[in-house]
Write a protein that holds these residues in place. Structure first.
Motif, short mmCIF file in Angstrom:
data_model
loop_
_atom_site.label_atom_id
_atom_site.label_comp_id
_atom_site.label_asym_id
_atom_site.label_seq_id
_atom_site.Cartn_x
_atom_site.Cartn_y
_atom_site.Cartn_z
N CYS A 69 -29.91 21.47 8.94
CA CYS A 69 -31.16 21.19 8.21
C CYS A 69 -30.88 20.18 7.10
CB CYS A 69 -31.75 22.47 7.63
SG CYS A 69 -30.73 23.24 6.35
N LYS A 101 -36.93 19.79 8.73
CA LYS A 101 -36.65 20.29 10.08
C LYS A 101 -35.39 21.15 10.07
CE LYS A 101 -39.70 18.90 13.18
NZ LYS A 101 -40.38 19.83 14.09
N PHE A 103 -32.90 23.76 12.42
CA PHE A 103 -32.55 24.14 13.79
C PHE A 103 -31.35 25.06 13.76
CE2 PHE A 103 -29.56 23.39 17.26
CZ PHE A 103 -30.32 23.66 18.37
N LYS A 112 -32.42 29.59 20.80
CA LYS A 112 -32.42 28.56 19.76
C LYS A 112 -33.79 28.53 19.09
CE LYS A 112 -33.46 24.70 22.90
NZ LYS A 112 -33.00 23.38 23.38
N GLU A 114 -36.34 26.39 16.18
CA GLU A 114 -36.64 25.20 15.39
C GLU A 114 -37.82 25.51 14.49
OE1 GLU A 114 -36.68 21.34 17.31
OE2 GLU A 114 -35.80 22.24 19.11
#
Length: 259
Positions: A69, A101, A103, A112, A114
């Motif tokens: 990030c 953003k 992740f 995963k 986001e």
């Protein structure tokens, strides 16, 4: 002085995460140094604060295969020194972090996540990381964490809440994780379409009404090999167990217990 600068950057908790921070800017740095002068300058305490922006955080550990990030925010700290030695158990850093953003990918699985952005409040104290609040957003609020204590790969989490379309769906409480194993966790599930479809397709059971299910959860995070123990009072809801041709109306005493 060079001696104190080298001591500061070698603090255990700074040294531990130092390589995970890339680039960025620090603004409005303020320092307050308490010292005495005898034969030489003896520094007793250093306090400071600063804003920061555009710092890339790239991290992995036993749980996270990847956590990435960009961060901005502010922090303050206090370093206590005695006989030219930094006292780690009295030294702390507090920060307010906003990420863009975000992740992360869990080890041992294809899970995963986001997020558009996140807001996190942290404190590093006695070489432990304490997160008092962390909120992750994807359009709206998605996950909310309260009081996470992280020490040597062990996690104590007071509460985690998961939202879907602004509605609370799941609550994890009093969770303890040691070396990728959930020792215990209490899971509250608000009855929702996903759970309803699961019961219908797998067990041909239909539930109707406002129901909250309480689980005791344990198991291995990396393999997602988990144990769930459930007991719930079903008196206030209606249900249909189709393969038994059984229908229960509301206000008829009943319960469910399963593992």
């Amino acid at each position: 002085s060079k001696h104190y600068y080298n001591s500061l950057i070698n603090l255990n908790f700074i040294k531990k995460y130092n390589d995970n921070f890339k680039g960025g800017n620090f603004n409005n740095i303020n320092l307050d140094i308490k010292f005495s002068i005898l034969e030489k300058i003896n520094i007793k305490k250093i306090t400071g604060q600063s804003n920061f922006s555009d710092i890339r955080f790239d991290y992995n550990n036993k749980i996270f295969k990847k956590l990435l990030c960009d961060m901005s925010g502010d922090f303050k700290f206090e370093v206590k020194i005695n006989d030219n030695k930094i006292i780690n158990n009295q030294t702390w850093i507090e920060s307010n972090v906003n990420t863009s953003k975000t992740f992360f990918l869990l080890k041992g699985s294809d899970l995963k996540y986001e997020f558009d952005h996140a807001k996190i409040k942290t404190k590093i104290y006695k070489n432990n990381l304490f997160i008092s609040e962390a909120n992750f957003y994807k359009d709206n609020l998605k996950y909310s964490f309260d009081d996470i204590d992280i020490s040597e790969g062990n996690y104590k989490i007071a509460k985690v809440r998961f939202f879907e379309n602004n509605k609370l769906q799941y609550i994890f409480e009093d969770t303890i994780i040691n070396n990728l194993t959930i020792v215990k966790s209490f899971l509250k599930v608000k009855f929702n379409n996903e759970l309803s479809n699961f019961l219908k397709s797998n067990f041909n059971i239909e539930l109707f009404g406002n129901l909250e299910l309480d689980f005791i959860l344990s198991g291995d995070i990396s393999s997602l090999d988990l144990n769930l123990n459930l007991f719930s009072n079903l008196t206030d809801i209606a249900l249909k167990i189709n393969y038994l041709n059984l229908t229960k109306k509301e206000n008829i005493r009943s319960s469910i217990k399963t593992e």
